[in-house]
Design an enzyme around this catalytic site. Structure first.
Site, PDB file in Angstrom:
ATOM      1  N   TYR A 158      40.521  36.124  39.398  1.00 52.41           N
ATOM      2  CA  TYR A 158      39.347  36.972  39.695  1.00 52.41           C
ATOM      3  C   TYR A 158      39.724  38.061  40.709  1.00 52.41           C
ATOM      4  CZ  TYR A 158      34.444  38.009  40.931  1.00 52.41           C
ATOM      5  OH  TYR A 158      33.230  38.624  41.161  1.00 52.41           O
ATOM      6  N   LYS A 162      39.648  42.124  40.138  1.00 46.90           N
ATOM      7  CA  LYS A 162      38.773  42.981  40.957  1.00 46.90           C
ATOM      8  C   LYS A 162      39.582  43.974  41.793  1.00 46.90           C
ATOM      9  CE  LYS A 162      34.820  41.329  39.581  1.00 46.90           C
ATOM     10  NZ  LYS A 162      33.959  42.174  38.735  1.00 46.90           N
TER      11      LYS A 162
END
Ligand SMILES: NC(=O)c1ccc[n+]([C@@H]2O[C@H](COP(=O)([O-])OP(=O)(O)OC[C@H]3O[C@@H](n4cnc5c(N)ncnc54)[C@H](O)[C@@H]3O)[C@@H](O)[C@H]2O)c1
Length: 250
Positions: A158, A162
């Site tokens: 993640y 990002k």
């Protein structure tokens, strides 16, 4: 009398618009007069967002696809352009988590998160950007996360997706600036949505200790900032990261 809403006659495309941040963003843009093209994996889940926007007297249409499927995205962008005539605002919001410590993380968990959160933004920005270049205007807003700035144990996939979105957005901002198109990043902190609803009470308490404003965020806290980035007041802002996290990262 002309409308004072700054998105009157504009079309906004929001991915992951069925709930949480995407829904709040879509409704906020509709309140400024935009017509909305809403994306999710199925049209059924978009019904609540559609109802809310149509109740405001605004136009909204649902489109079902997986943002990681580049061919499906190209086809949908073509369909939206044919239906609405133009796309003025793109919000790449769809995102998923598949948390786990790196030593136990499967390739599948890595690929799903990168392909949805990062490649999904690439898939939309390319065809929508092509159009914005032709019309010589546009606003692109990519929803990253504070995790992309600071990392988090158990979220290597993640965090990478990002952080990747941030580099992607700065490059897009540089490539498109001469055509009157801005591209900015919003990094939410911990916002109360389905994505964070399973946090334990203990973790919630620990989190609050790290947030100077002493509360978790609400979807509207993020939607207001996205709306600002589509407004005339933000026309001289590009390639920037706006962190909406109650002061957690500063
Ligand atoms: N909630 C938070 O605290 C928080 C914090 C930082 C960043 N974010 C980011 O904000 C965005 C929205 O998060 P949320 O909390 O509203 O999440 P959510 O899980 O409530 O909603 C995610 C949305 O994305 C859609 N989606 C997911 N995968 C998709 C795919 N492959 N194709 C099409 N649609 C897909 C879902 O249908 C849903 O509409 C995400 O990118 C997330 O990473 C959220």
């Amino acid at each position: 009398m002309p409308s004072s809403k700054f998105l009157t006659d504009k079309v906004a495309l929001v991915t992951g618009a069925s709930r949480g941040l995407g829904k709040a963003i879509a409704v906020a843009l509709a309140k400024e007069g935009a017509s909305l093209a809403l994306i999710a994996r199925s049209t059924e889940v978009l019904q609540g967002t559609l109802d809310e926007i149509r109740a405001l007297g605004s136009v909204a249409e649902p489109y079902a696809l997986d943002v990681s499927d580049g061919a499906a995205v190209e086809a949908v962008v073509e369909k939206i352009t044919a239906q609405f005539g133009h796309i003025d605002v793109l919000v790449n919001n769809a995102g998923v988590t598949r948390d786990g410590l790196l030593m136990r993380m499967s390739s599948e968990a890595w690929d799903t998160v990168i392909n949805t959160n990062l490649k999904g933004a690439f898939n939309f920005t390319k065809p929508v950007g092509r159009q914005m270049v032709k019309q010589r205007s546009g606003r692109i807003i990519n929803i990253s996360s504070v995790i992309g700035l600071m990392g988090n144990a158990g979220q290597a996939n993640y965090a990478a997706s990002k952080a990747g979105l941030i580099g992607f957005s700065k490059s897009v901002a540089r490539e498109f600036a001469s055509r009157g198109i801005t591209c900015n990043v919003v990094c939410p902190g911990f916002i109360e949505t389905d994505m964070t609803k399973d946090l334990s009470e203990d973790l919630r308490k620990k989190l609050l200790e790290k947030i100077p404003l002493q509360r978790l965020g609400q979807p509207d806290d993020v939607a207001g900032v996205v709306s600002f980035l589509t407004s005339p007041a933000a026309s001289y802002i590009t390639g920037q990261i706006l962190t909406v996290d109650g002061g957690m990262v500063m």
